[in-house]
Design a protein around this motif. Structure first.
Motif, PDB file in Angstrom:
ATOM      1  N   PRO A 106       0.808  -1.227   0.000  1.00 29.82           N
ATOM      2  CA  PRO A 106       0.000   0.000   0.000  1.00 29.82           C
ATOM      3  C   PRO A 106       0.838   1.273   0.000  1.00 29.82           C
ATOM      4  CG  PRO A 106       0.010  -0.983   2.178  1.00 29.82           C
ATOM      5  CD  PRO A 106       0.685  -1.958   1.252  1.00 29.82           C
ATOM      6  N   GLU A 107       2.089   1.178   0.418  1.00 34.59           N
ATOM      7  CA  GLU A 107       2.940   2.372   0.435  1.00 34.59           C
ATOM      8  C   GLU A 107       3.140   2.945  -0.962  1.00 34.59           C
ATOM      9  OE1 GLU A 107       5.752  -1.212   1.208  1.00 34.59           O
ATOM     10  OE2 GLU A 107       3.650  -0.709   1.491  1.00 34.59           O
ATOM     11  N   ASN A 108       2.868   2.146  -1.997  1.00 38.56           N
ATOM     12  CA  ASN A 108       3.020   2.628  -3.372  1.00 38.56           C
ATOM     13  C   ASN A 108       1.814   3.431  -3.869  1.00 38.56           C
ATOM     14  OD1 ASN A 108       5.539   1.482  -3.462  1.00 38.56           O
ATOM     15  ND2 ASN A 108       4.871  -0.361  -4.490  1.00 38.56           N
ATOM     16  N   ILE A 109       0.735   3.463  -3.083  1.00 40.75           N
ATOM     17  CA  ILE A 109      -0.432   4.288  -3.423  1.00 40.75           C
ATOM     18  C   ILE A 109      -0.898   5.055  -2.180  1.00 40.75           C
ATOM     19  CG2 ILE A 109      -1.199   2.807  -5.330  1.00 40.75           C
ATOM     20  CD1 ILE A 109      -3.472   1.893  -3.299  1.00 40.75           C
ATOM     21  N   GLU A 110       0.031   5.423  -1.354  1.00 39.20           N
ATOM     22  CA  GLU A 110      -0.230   6.015  -0.035  1.00 39.20           C
ATOM     23  C   GLU A 110      -1.239   7.165  -0.061  1.00 39.20           C
ATOM     24  OE1 GLU A 110       2.440   7.444   3.767  1.00 39.20           O
ATOM     25  OE2 GLU A 110       3.390   7.192   1.821  1.00 39.20           O
ATOM     26  N   ASN A 111      -1.171   8.028  -1.035  1.00 42.11           N
ATOM     27  CA  ASN A 111      -2.048   9.205  -1.073  1.00 42.11           C
ATOM     28  C   ASN A 111      -3.489   8.881  -1.464  1.00 42.11           C
ATOM     29  OD1 ASN A 111      -0.003  11.139  -0.397  1.00 42.11           O
ATOM     30  ND2 ASN A 111       0.804  10.826  -2.454  1.00 42.11           N
ATOM     31  N   LEU A 112      -3.751   7.662  -1.883  1.00 42.56           N
ATOM     32  CA  LEU A 112      -5.083   7.268  -2.340  1.00 42.56           C
ATOM     33  C   LEU A 112      -5.845   6.442  -1.310  1.00 42.56           C
ATOM     34  CD1 LEU A 112      -4.064   6.172  -5.961  1.00 42.56           C
ATOM     35  CD2 LEU A 112      -4.835   8.430  -5.186  1.00 42.56           C
ATOM     36  N   LEU A 113      -5.189   6.094  -0.221  1.00 43.42           N
ATOM     37  CA  LEU A 113      -5.780   5.182   0.759  1.00 43.42           C
ATOM     38  C   LEU A 113      -6.693   5.898   1.751  1.00 43.42           C
ATOM     39  CD1 LEU A 113      -2.542   3.150   1.456  1.00 43.42           C
ATOM     40  CD2 LEU A 113      -4.528   2.413   0.117  1.00 43.42           C
ATOM     41  N   PRO A 114      -7.783   5.235   2.155  1.00 42.43           N
ATOM     42  CA  PRO A 114      -8.655   5.837   3.170  1.00 42.43           C
ATOM     43  C   PRO A 114      -7.949   5.892   4.522  1.00 42.43           C
ATOM     44  CG  PRO A 114      -9.419   3.628   2.583  1.00 42.43           C
ATOM     45  CD  PRO A 114      -8.268   3.942   1.685  1.00 42.43           C
ATOM     46  N   LEU A 115      -8.165   6.961   5.246  1.00 39.44           N
ATOM     47  CA  LEU A 115      -7.514   7.140   6.544  1.00 39.44           C
ATOM     48  C   LEU A 115      -7.924   6.082   7.555  1.00 39.44           C
ATOM     49  CD1 LEU A 115      -7.739  11.030   6.864  1.00 39.44           C
ATOM     50  CD2 LEU A 115      -5.745   9.643   6.228  1.00 39.44           C
ATOM     51  N   GLU A 116      -9.150   5.561   7.416  1.00 40.81           N
ATOM     52  CA  GLU A 116      -9.657   4.593   8.388  1.00 40.81           C
ATOM     53  C   GLU A 116      -9.246   3.152   8.083  1.00 40.81           C
ATOM     54  OE1 GLU A 116     -12.701   5.195   5.172  1.00 40.81           O
ATOM     55  OE2 GLU A 116     -11.549   6.551   6.433  1.00 40.81           O
ATOM     56  N   ALA A 117      -8.449   2.918   7.046  1.00 44.27           N
ATOM     57  CA  ALA A 117      -7.994   1.567   6.696  1.00 44.27           C
ATOM     58  C   ALA A 117      -7.178   0.973   7.840  1.00 44.27           C
ATOM     59  CB  ALA A 117      -7.170   1.607   5.415  1.00 44.27           C
ATOM     60  N   VAL A 118      -7.261  -0.338   7.981  1.00 42.68           N
ATOM     61  CA  VAL A 118      -6.513  -1.057   9.013  1.00 42.68           C
ATOM     62  C   VAL A 118      -5.109  -1.345   8.477  1.00 42.68           C
ATOM     63  CG1 VAL A 118      -6.409  -3.154  10.408  1.00 42.68           C
ATOM     64  CG2 VAL A 118      -8.631  -2.100   9.895  1.00 42.68           C
ATOM     65  N   GLN A 119      -4.108  -0.920   9.210  1.00 48.17           N
ATOM     66  CA  GLN A 119      -2.719  -1.127   8.816  1.00 48.17           C
ATOM     67  C   GLN A 119      -2.194  -2.373   9.521  1.00 48.17           C
ATOM     68  OE1 GLN A 119      -0.540   2.454   9.704  1.00 48.17           O
ATOM     69  NE2 GLN A 119      -2.022   3.727   8.651  1.00 48.17           N
ATOM     70  N   ILE A 120      -1.639  -3.294   8.737  1.00 53.84           N
ATOM     71  CA  ILE A 120      -1.110  -4.547   9.268  1.00 53.84           C
ATOM     72  C   ILE A 120       0.367  -4.616   8.907  1.00 53.84           C
ATOM     73  CG2 ILE A 120      -1.265  -7.066   9.177  1.00 53.84           C
ATOM     74  CD1 ILE A 120      -4.243  -6.655   8.369  1.00 53.84           C
ATOM     75  N   TYR A 121       1.213  -4.621   9.916  1.00 54.58           N
ATOM     76  CA  TYR A 121       2.663  -4.642   9.727  1.00 54.58           C
ATOM     77  C   TYR A 121       3.187  -6.033  10.049  1.00 54.58           C
ATOM     78  CZ  TYR A 121       2.300   0.387   9.438  1.00 54.58           C
ATOM     79  OH  TYR A 121       1.958   1.657   9.053  1.00 54.58           O
ATOM     80  N   LEU A 122       3.893  -6.630   9.099  1.00 59.66           N
ATOM     81  CA  LEU A 122       4.464  -7.960   9.273  1.00 59.66           C
ATOM     82  C   LEU A 122       5.980  -7.876   9.207  1.00 59.66           C
ATOM     83  CD1 LEU A 122       2.094  -9.847   6.809  1.00 59.66           C
ATOM     84  CD2 LEU A 122       1.955  -9.850   9.293  1.00 59.66           C
ATOM     85  N   THR A 123       6.643  -8.566  10.125  1.00 59.05           N
ATOM     86  CA  THR A 123       8.101  -8.667  10.116  1.00 59.05           C
ATOM     87  C   THR A 123       8.480 -10.104  10.459  1.00 59.05           C
ATOM     88  OG1 THR A 123       8.236  -7.953  12.435  1.00 59.05           O
ATOM     89  CG2 THR A 123       8.531  -6.248  10.759  1.00 59.05           C
ATOM     90  N   ILE A 124       9.699 -10.456  10.123  1.00 60.39           N
ATOM     91  CA  ILE A 124      10.226 -11.783  10.442  1.00 60.39           C
ATOM     92  C   ILE A 124      11.095 -11.657  11.678  1.00 60.39           C
ATOM     93  CG2 ILE A 124      11.710 -13.652   9.639  1.00 60.39           C
ATOM     94  CD1 ILE A 124      10.979 -12.845   6.763  1.00 60.39           C
ATOM     95  N   SER A 125      10.833 -12.506  12.683  1.00 61.28           N
ATOM     96  CA  SER A 125      11.699 -12.482  13.867  1.00 61.28           C
ATOM     97  C   SER A 125      12.757 -13.576  13.776  1.00 61.28           C
ATOM     98  CB  SER A 125      10.884 -12.621  15.158  1.00 61.28           C
ATOM     99  OG  SER A 125      10.144 -13.812  15.161  1.00 61.28           O
ATOM    100  N   ASN A 126      12.416 -14.697  13.143  1.00 58.90           N
ATOM    101  CA  ASN A 126      13.383 -15.744  12.789  1.00 58.90           C
ATOM    102  C   ASN A 126      12.734 -16.613  11.724  1.00 58.90           C
ATOM    103  OD1 ASN A 126      11.929 -17.963  13.970  1.00 58.90           O
ATOM    104  ND2 ASN A 126      12.657 -17.326  15.977  1.00 58.90           N
ATOM    105  N   ASP A 127      13.376 -17.688  11.327  1.00 60.94           N
ATOM    106  CA  ASP A 127      12.860 -18.512  10.231  1.00 60.94           C
ATOM    107  C   ASP A 127      11.466 -19.062  10.491  1.00 60.94           C
ATOM    108  OD1 ASP A 127      15.091 -18.064   8.728  1.00 60.94           O
ATOM    109  OD2 ASP A 127      16.089 -19.924   9.303  1.00 60.94           O
ATOM    110  N   GLU A 128      11.128 -19.286  11.732  1.00 59.86           N
ATOM    111  CA  GLU A 128       9.863 -19.926  12.058  1.00 59.86           C
ATOM    112  C   GLU A 128       8.790 -18.946  12.549  1.00 59.86           C
ATOM    113  OE1 GLU A 128       9.424 -23.224  11.544  1.00 59.86           O
ATOM    114  OE2 GLU A 128      11.464 -23.241  10.759  1.00 59.86           O
TER     115      GLU A 128
END
Length: 135
Positions: A106-128
């Motif tokens: 979504p960062e590639n269309i940031e200016n078009l997104l509704p403000l009330e959208a739910v943001q979900i951030y995913l990261t890897i802490s290890n392989d599993e």
């Protein structure tokens, strides 16, 4: 919601997202390979999508029908180079229809997104393990 999870917990995580989301537009942030599409597949499955679910990397959007006739739109804006491309495909109409809109990169269309959208951030802490945070 903020937690660590593994692939074995994916069903539980998807169910928690669906029940806790205050909006049907879900924005998935995270590096390549973090599991955005895998999580979206599970969310679609739990919403009742019976179709084969795949990433719309080249088509930008896949449309799915649920068993109760709801629509689910899965967007992938990884390859988009300009927000104008999203406007040309009618992104505003998709976002205004109160259907499920699951958006990768979504960062590639940031200016078009509704403000009330739910943001979900995913990261890897290890392989599993993965980390997820909803905002």
């Amino acid at each position: 919601m903020k937690k660590n999870y593994s692939l074995e917990d994916l069903s539980e995580v998807a169910a928690e997202i669906i029940t806790s989301a205050e909006n049907k537009t879900l924005l998935f942030y995270g590096q390549m390979g973090v599991g955005k599409t895998t999580l979206i597949k599970e969310i679609c499955k739990q919403l009742g999508v019976l179709d084969n679910i795949s990433s719309p990397t080249f088509s930008l959007v896949n449309e799915y029908q649920t068993t109760n006739s709801e629509k689910v739109f899965h967007f992938d804006f990884y390859r988009i180079t300009d927000e104008e491309e999203a406007l040309d495909m009618g992104i505003e109409e998709y976002l205004d229809n109160n259907d499920w809109c699951l958006i990768e990169w979504p960062e590639n269309i940031e200016n078009l997104l509704p403000l009330e959208a739910v943001q979900i951030y995913l990261t890897i802490s290890n392989d599993e393990q993965r980390n997820i945070q909803l905002k």
